[in-house]
Write an enzyme that holds these catalytic residues in place. Structure first.
Site, PDB file in Angstrom:
ATOM      1  N   LYS A  29       0.624  -1.090   0.204  1.00  0.00           N
ATOM      2  CA  LYS A  29       0.078  -0.063  -0.038  1.00  0.00           C
ATOM      3  C   LYS A  29       0.979   1.328   0.069  1.00  0.00           C
ATOM      4  O   LYS A  29       0.583   2.227  -0.879  1.00  0.00           O
ATOM      5  CB  LYS A  29      -0.867  -0.037   1.347  1.00  0.00           C
ATOM      6  CG  LYS A  29      -1.712  -1.185   1.319  1.00  0.00           C
ATOM      7  CD  LYS A  29      -2.690  -1.079   2.505  1.00  0.00           C
ATOM      8  CE  LYS A  29      -2.068  -0.962   3.794  1.00  0.00           C
ATOM      9  NZ  LYS A  29      -1.717  -2.666   4.310  1.00  0.00           N
ATOM     10  N   ARG A  48      -9.237   0.657   9.260  1.00  0.00           N
ATOM     11  CA  ARG A  48      -9.015  -0.832   9.698  1.00  0.00           C
ATOM     12  C   ARG A  48     -10.260  -1.542  10.514  1.00  0.00           C
ATOM     13  O   ARG A  48      -9.922  -2.550  10.866  1.00  0.00           O
ATOM     14  CB  ARG A  48      -7.808  -0.808  10.137  1.00  0.00           C
ATOM     15  CG  ARG A  48      -6.431  -1.270   9.620  1.00  0.00           C
ATOM     16  CD  ARG A  48      -5.077  -1.002  10.380  1.00  0.00           C
ATOM     17  NE  ARG A  48      -3.845  -1.621   9.974  1.00  0.00           N
ATOM     18  CZ  ARG A  48      -3.117  -1.158   9.539  1.00  0.00           C
ATOM     19  NH1 ARG A  48      -2.957   0.145   9.482  1.00  0.00           N
ATOM     20  NH2 ARG A  48      -1.887  -1.866   9.218  1.00  0.00           N
ATOM     21  N   ARG A  89      11.573  -6.637   4.847  1.00  0.00           N
ATOM     22  CA  ARG A  89      11.408  -5.294   5.081  1.00  0.00           C
ATOM     23  C   ARG A  89      12.154  -5.059   6.493  1.00  0.00           C
ATOM     24  O   ARG A  89      12.714  -3.890   6.701  1.00  0.00           O
ATOM     25  CB  ARG A  89       9.992  -4.752   4.997  1.00  0.00           C
ATOM     26  CG  ARG A  89       9.860  -3.129   5.155  1.00  0.00           C
ATOM     27  CD  ARG A  89       8.336  -2.748   4.854  1.00  0.00           C
ATOM     28  NE  ARG A  89       7.396  -3.022   5.802  1.00  0.00           N
ATOM     29  CZ  ARG A  89       6.144  -2.906   5.750  1.00  0.00           C
ATOM     30  NH1 ARG A  89       5.817  -2.174   4.555  1.00  0.00           N
ATOM     31  NH2 ARG A  89       5.246  -3.131   6.776  1.00  0.00           N
ATOM     32  N   ARG A 129      11.846  -1.863  11.743  1.00  0.00           N
ATOM     33  CA  ARG A 129      10.565  -2.000  12.584  1.00  0.00           C
ATOM     34  C   ARG A 129      10.313  -3.255  13.348  1.00  0.00           C
ATOM     35  O   ARG A 129      10.270  -4.355  12.784  1.00  0.00           O
ATOM     36  CB  ARG A 129       9.364  -1.875  11.690  1.00  0.00           C
ATOM     37  CG  ARG A 129       9.026  -0.396  11.102  1.00  0.00           C
ATOM     38  CD  ARG A 129       8.151  -0.529   9.963  1.00  0.00           C
ATOM     39  NE  ARG A 129       6.658  -1.098  10.343  1.00  0.00           N
ATOM     40  CZ  ARG A 129       5.610  -0.993   9.607  1.00  0.00           C
ATOM     41  NH1 ARG A 129       5.565  -0.250   8.490  1.00  0.00           N
ATOM     42  NH2 ARG A 129       4.501  -1.389  10.088  1.00  0.00           N
ATOM     43  N   ARG A 147      -0.577  -9.517  13.447  1.00  0.00           N
ATOM     44  CA  ARG A 147      -1.162  -8.263  12.588  1.00  0.00           C
ATOM     45  C   ARG A 147      -2.138  -8.807  11.554  1.00  0.00           C
ATOM     46  O   ARG A 147      -3.276  -8.092  11.346  1.00  0.00           O
ATOM     47  CB  ARG A 147       0.068  -7.623  11.875  1.00  0.00           C
ATOM     48  CG  ARG A 147       0.746  -6.540  12.780  1.00  0.00           C
ATOM     49  CD  ARG A 147       2.045  -6.256  12.315  1.00  0.00           C
ATOM     50  NE  ARG A 147       2.151  -5.340  11.115  1.00  0.00           N
ATOM     51  CZ  ARG A 147       3.168  -5.239  10.556  1.00  0.00           C
ATOM     52  NH1 ARG A 147       4.249  -5.899  10.852  1.00  0.00           N
ATOM     53  NH2 ARG A 147       3.020  -4.401   9.546  1.00  0.00           N
TER      54      ARG A 147
HETATM   55  P1  AMP Z   1       1.052  -0.079   9.184  1.00  0.00           P
HETATM   56  O1  AMP Z   1       2.421   0.917   8.857  1.00  0.00           O
HETATM   57  O2  AMP Z   1      -0.020   0.624   8.372  1.00  0.00           O
HETATM   58  O3  AMP Z   1       1.400  -1.555   8.812  1.00  0.00           O
HETATM   59  O4  AMP Z   1       0.839   0.461  10.630  1.00  0.00           O
HETATM   60  C1  AMP Z   1       1.582  -0.267  11.483  1.00  0.00           C
HETATM   61  C2  AMP Z   1       0.842  -0.248  12.835  1.00  0.00           C
HETATM   62  O5  AMP Z   1       0.201   1.049  13.321  1.00  0.00           O
HETATM   63  C3  AMP Z   1      -0.285  -1.248  12.966  1.00  0.00           C
HETATM   64  O6  AMP Z   1      -0.150  -2.553  13.197  1.00  0.00           O
HETATM   65  C4  AMP Z   1      -1.165  -0.731  14.060  1.00  0.00           C
HETATM   66  O7  AMP Z   1      -0.757  -0.833  15.263  1.00  0.00           O
HETATM   67  C5  AMP Z   1      -1.120   1.057  14.051  1.00  0.00           C
HETATM   68  N1  AMP Z   1      -2.116   1.352  12.909  1.00  0.00           N
HETATM   69  C6  AMP Z   1      -1.939   2.026  11.923  1.00  0.00           C
HETATM   70  N2  AMP Z   1      -3.131   2.466  11.194  1.00  0.00           N
HETATM   71  C7  AMP Z   1      -3.841   1.986  11.987  1.00  0.00           C
HETATM   72  C8  AMP Z   1      -5.495   2.160  12.206  1.00  0.00           C
HETATM   73  N3  AMP Z   1      -6.168   2.526  11.257  1.00  0.00           N
HETATM   74  N4  AMP Z   1      -6.196   1.763  13.125  1.00  0.00           N
HETATM   75  C9  AMP Z   1      -5.553   1.076  14.210  1.00  0.00           C
HETATM   76  N5  AMP Z   1      -4.050   0.990  14.358  1.00  0.00           N
HETATM   77  C10 AMP Z   1      -3.424   1.343  13.323  1.00  0.00           C
END
Ligand code: AMP
Length: 368
Positions: free
Chosen positions: A192, A267, A306, A312, A324
């Site tokens: 994404k 989400r 990654r 991360r 996740r």
């Molecule tokens: P991402 O970079 O999109 O994979 O997000 C990393 C982490 O940030 C996720 O695993 C969640 O812990 C948190 N996070 C990101 N976006 C959301 C969201 N819309 N709702 C809740 N937690 C989020």
């Protein structure tokens, strides 16, 4: 952005551009008629601001008057008939220059020509500050044009939307919702963020990644960052309320955006509902939700790779990654139906080169 009645308008023509056009018209008109002591006729109401500014830069002897064209519905088959009210001067034998704020279809031009011809003027010319060539349907030559504009609905500088907006010193354009607001959907590692970086350039959109905003806050040790870190490090979702407020703040920071790419948001169903409600208050909406599809096993490999470079914590441990995915399956997957019900759900194959996938996404977006 401003709101007049029920509609939003965005800035379109600045005061400087307007004054430049007004000055140019004054010069052109002066060149032709300055010896004649012309009568300028302003067509109210819209012309009042232009007319005043014009007179400030037209420095030759002249007279001026204002008229209104009032329409009434006649009983004849032609329907609407226009009548000129307020012209008291004797204009026979004079050079008359009618000033208009805007000419679009040109319907009133016919009436003006007929009316002034009947008054036996010596010379009759028309000047308009704004002209919409795409909308114009008549043959009459328009003698003086301040600036040509596209066929958009405008307000300000004398022009109104249902009587509001005339006092705005610059011109605004109707903010139509040809805004593109996309949700990039998919499991962690689906690509994404990578794709959003290409699409935001191609479509001139603002990219909001909630994950990135959280990580930025963590890095800077903000209160929000401290709170989010405990969830993110385990691979859990951050609570809805926190995430929703944060996202709204990000949208508010970009009032002039052409549209947004939401990446990692929504989400949960609560987030999706909050997003719809919030966008509605801004006269916006989601154009499409596009999912990038890929197998879990491929995604796990991608995320572990990654994790080696990104550092991360949530990418480096297969158990966290699987958590996740569980969060996704339980809380995020129901959004597929949510957006299918709104006829906004699309999915593309997320396996291939970055370019191939951008092409797949673009073909969905170009159809919108
Ligand atoms: P991402 O970079 O999109 O994979 O997000 C990393 C982490 O940030 C996720 O695993 C969640 O812990 C948190 N996070 C990101 N976006 C959301 C969201 N819309 N709702 C809740 N937690 C989020």
């Amino acid at each position: 952005m401003i709101k007049l009645h029920d509609k939003y308008f965005k800035k379109f023509i600045s005061q400087e551009q307007i004054q430049e056009a007004v000055a140019k018209m004054a010069m052109e008109i002066a060149k032709d008629v300055k010896e004649e002591q012309p009568i300028f006729v302003g067509i109210l109401n819209g012309v009042f601001m232009f007319f005043a500014d014009f007179m400030k830069v037209y420095n030759y002897p002249c007279e001026m008057t204002f008229v209104k064209l009032s329409s009434y519905h006649g009983t004849s088959s032609s329907g609407e008939i226009k009548e000129l009210i307020g012209l008291s001067q004797d204009i026979e034998g004079r050079t008359v220059i009618v000033l208009e704020d805007i000419i679009d279809t040109g319907n009133t031009l016919d009436e003006l020509h007929a009316i002034f011809k009947a008054k036996k003027v010596k010379d009759f010319k028309i000047g308009t500050l704004f002209f919409k060539p795409e909308a114009y349907q008549k043959q009459h030559k328009i003698d003086y044009i301040g600036m040509e504009i596209p066929n958009e609905f405008i307000v300000g500088y004398g022009l109104d939307y249902d009587e509001l907006g005339r006092n705005l010193p610059e011109v605004y354009q109707l903010h139509t919702n040809n805004m593109i607001n996309l949700i990039l959907f998919g499991k962690p590692g689906a690509g994404k963020g990578t794709q959003a970086n290409f699409l935001k350039e191609k479509y001139n959109l603002v990219h909001i990644s909630t994950g990135d905003v959280f990580r930025y806050n963590i890095k800077n040790g903000t209160e929000l960052g401290v709170l989010a870190k405990s969830y993110i490090d385990k691979g859990d979702l951050v609570p809805d309320e926190v995430t929703i407020n944060m996202l709204q703040a990000e949208v508010e920071k970009n009032p002039e955006a052409n549209g947004f790419i939401f990446d990692g948001f929504p989400r949960t169903t609560a987030q999706a509902e909050a997003l719809d409600n919030f966008l509605t208050t801004k006269d916006m909406g989601i154009s499409a939700t596009i999912a990038l599809e890929a197998d879990d096993e491929i995604l796990i490999q991608r995320l572990l790779e990654r994790g080696k470079v990104s550092g991360r914590a949530d990418d480096q441990d297969e158990a966290k990654i699987r958590n996740r995915f569980d969060e996704y399956n339980q809380k995020t997957a129901p959004l597929i139906d949510f957006y299918k019900k709104q006829n906004k759900f699309h999915s593309v194959n997320g396996i291939g080169t970055i370019e191939e996938i951008t092409v797949r996404l673009s073909s969905v977006i170009d159809e919108l």
